[in-house]
Design a protein around this motif. Structure first.
Motif: not given
Length: 701
Positions: A357-358, A319-320, A316, A355
């Protein structure tokens, strides 16, 4: 614009107002001299030689500078400042290139110090940009060693040694300082271009324009020779600030890791990873250089230390952080019920999140509960600045703190919360050993002394030396250092003597005697008064004052109920607990069991459930590890009260600062113990038992 393979070189030499040679730039002194000349590589011709003095903000010159350069503050005072000299440099180089019929050029200097350790740091501090030509240059020493492999090592080369290797007959005293160096460097270059060598300048050194952020995996291999530790950083400094401090040196991608303390706040340290050991060695030369008004200490560190701080394993997080060149902002203090929509609404349209919410990452505990922290990505500095303006604005019923953050800080925070168990594991069981019994006094006999005004560095050995011959009259384990709420020495100590007469003699003999550079006051007191202070009360000329969190009536009910920390209370000896004031107090007591420490481990007594952070008294009581069977056998043999089961007492670490009583009770819902479970461990009065029976009335720490 500089090309990777230019048709001209600009041979450049410079000097500062301080150190010269191998220490150039290590003392933060400003540039005072630039000398340069254009060399046409294909035509083997040269342009005009230029020499320009630079007016520094501080015109004071070191003795070495005066001796080597022959310059004076008066002469420098008439020169132009650095920004104007560099503008003239660009104009004159362009003019010389036109005369020679060339269009591109690359700088060539004697080593890396002038470019990396002088020009880039100084212009960064003075807040003006260098031309693109200063981000690419040839290191003449490296090029010379490539051309002549049998010559001295690169780090040992100088202009003089290179000239001597080639047999160039030049006299340094015949020319002005700087002029001789440039002429000799040009002669060395022409020798390298000769038919016997035919050297080609193809791979220039580069200076990174900006620091690149990025994630770091714990599986990466980090060379120990590329990492440093910077200490003394302002708490608000970001990774970009640290990169600016090391301007001119190439930091690896994602190579700045700000260190956090136990509370998750920055502790003023950072680990920095450079692209190679050469850059790391140059960084070490910036030891005690300044960031604003603070000097920064720079030390060697290891790759393992860097990975502990910056490395991560969470997909996670990876990816962030995969969105490169983003500005990271940390939000702290979010309501536990806050959603992604709430955060996006709080930030507003003036600072759009990359992005949507991403671009949000909420920090959670292993069980999925929110911690109140989140990280946000912004695509540019402008959006990040708009977000920082919302610092301490309200979301729900809470104000939100916003700070600049780094990829390494994201990893640290996530690693810390995800690796923290909900309830810390209890220590290894302890083995009881039967030594001569001792107890902490509780009576009114004045057989104790209080030492006040001790040096904060004083230890038990200093106290024993201070007591002199009277140390023979101290009870076993009778020295109690009083610590403050931060766990540091308060300057007070209590000592239990064998009798009231001995305590009186010590008070008379040692009162206002010197310890180190301070005089120490010594007063006679009782064991009851000593325990009163150790429980958090105060003892002064006005008499006794109870601990701040208790009214006098309540304190009277609890003052004999000492509660021991969880680490020591797993198998608790009756000897460590004060005797109950009951009609049965004179009855035969069971055999006492005490614990001797491994390597003088200290046990902190008097952590009570009724005082948030009282002064504490370390003694020499401790414990050593033993198999469970040995503990059970010892407990059976001595009939020593033992907790009914492991984990009956727990200590909670890492609680959020805003945690209240309701949250703690909710966390332990279903795990309350009946008061009878404590009968064999801690003697409770009726008032104490009523507190345990009614959790809603607990006083939470």
């Amino acid at each position: 614009m500089t090309a990777s393979r230019s048709d001209s070189l600009v041979v450049l030499f410079g000097a500062t107002a301080g150190a010269y040679g191998a220490k150039l730039g290590s003392d933060e002194r400003e540039l005072i001299l630039l000398v340069w000349q254009v060399v046409d590589l294909p035509g083997k011709k040269v342009g005009t030689l230029h020499k320009s003095l630079v007016k520094a903000d501080n015109l004071e010159l070191s003795d070495q500078c005066r001796e080597v350069s022959g310059l004076t503050p008066e002469g420098l005072g008439k020169a132009e400042p650095l920004d104007r000299v560099l503008q003239q440099f660009i104009q004159l180089v362009s003019s010389d290139l036109k005369v020679l019929g060339r269009s591109s050029y690359t700088l060539c200097s004697d080593g890396q110090l002038l470019i990396r350790q002088v020009l880039h740091p100084e212009t960064s501090k003075k807040n003006f940009l260098l031309s693109d030509c200063f981000y690419s240059f040839y290191d003449l020493r490296k090029e010379f060693h490539t051309c002549y492999p049998s010559s001295a090592a690169v780090k040992d080369q100088t202009i003089k040694t290179m000239a001597e290797y080639l047999g160039l007959g030049t006299d340094e005293t015949e020319e002005d300082f700087g002029v001789w160096q440039v002429k000799t460097m040009v002669a060395i270059i022409f020798s390298m271009l000769s038919e016997s060598c035919n050297h080609i300048f193809t791979e220039p050194e580069t200076v990174k324009y900006k620091y690149e952020t990025g994630p770091c995996s714990k599986s990466e291999t980090v060379d120990n020779e590329t990492v440093i530790r910077a200490r003394g950083l302002p708490w608000q400094s970001s990774d970009q600030d640290i990169a600016r401090f090391f301007k001119g040196l190439n930091i690896a991608k994602g190579g700045v890791a700000l260190c956090l303390n136990a509370q998750g706040r920055r502790n003023g340290e950072a680990l920095v990873r450079f692209v190679n050991s050469e850059q790391r060695d140059l960084a070490l030369e910036r030891h005690k250089h300044h960031m604003g008004s603070r000097y920064i200490e720079v030390y060697k560190a290891t790759g393992e230390e860097f990975l502990k701080i910056a490395g991560g394993t969470s997909n996670e997080v990876a990816q962030f952080l995969s969105k490169e060149n983003q500005v990271i902002i940390r939000m702290r203090g979010l309501p536990f019920t806050a959603t992604q929509e709430d955060v996006l609404g709080f930030l507003g349209p003036e600072c759009p999140v990359t992005g949507g919410k991403e671009g949000l990452l909420f920090v959670k505990y292993p069980d999925g509960r929110p911690t109140g922290d989140a990280f946000v990505l912004f695509s540019c500095e402008e959006y990040a600045q708009n977000a920082l303006k919302k610092h301490k604005e309200i979301l729900g019923k809470r104000y939100i703190e916003l700070f600049r953050s780094t990829a390494a800080e994201v990893q640290q925070v996530l690693n810390r919360y995800m690796s923290t168990p909900l309830i810390p594991t209890l220590p290894t069981p302890i083995i009881p050993v039967i030594p001569p019994p001792y107890t902490i006094a509780t009576g009114s006999i004045r057989d104790c002394v209080r030492l006040r005004g001790l040096p904060y560095t004083a230890g038990i050995d200093d106290i024993l030396e201070f007591m002199g011959d009277a140390t023979a009259d101290i009870k076993p384990h009778g020295v109690h250092m009083v610590l403050n709420q931060q766990g540091r020495p308060s300057g007070d100590a209590f000592i239990q003597m064998k009798s009231a007469d001995k305590a009186f003699m010590v008070a008379q003999k040692c009162h206002k005697k010197m310890m180190k550079d301070r005089y120490v006051e010594v007063f006679q007191c009782s064991g009851e008064e000593m325990n009163f202070v150790l429980m958090g009360g105060t003892l002064n000329r006005s008499g006794l004052s109870p601990p701040p969190c208790l009214s006098p009536p309540a304190y009277a009910a609890f003052q004999t109920a000492a509660v021991i920390p969880a680490e020591a209370a797993l198998y608790q000896p009756q000897a460590l607990l004060p005797a109950a004031r009951t009609p049965q107090a004179s009855a035969a007591a069971p055999p006492t069991v005490t614990y001797y420490p491994a390597q003088a481990a200290q046990l902190y007594m008097n952590y009570t459930a009724y005082y948030p952070s009282p002064p504490v008294s370390p003694t020499t009581v401790g414990y050593i590890a033993a198999p469970p069977g040995a503990v059970a056998a010892a407990a059976t043999a001595t009939h020593t009260p033992i907790l009914p089961q492991p984990g009956a007492l727990v200590r909670m670490q890492g609680l959020p600062y805003n945690t209240g009583m309701k949250e703690i009770l909710s966390f332990f819902q279903g795990y309350q113990y009946a008061p009878d479970d404590y009968n064999g461990l801690i003697q409770l009065s009726d008032q104490a038992r009523s507190v345990l029976q009614a959790p809603k009335e607990w006083v939470c720490l």
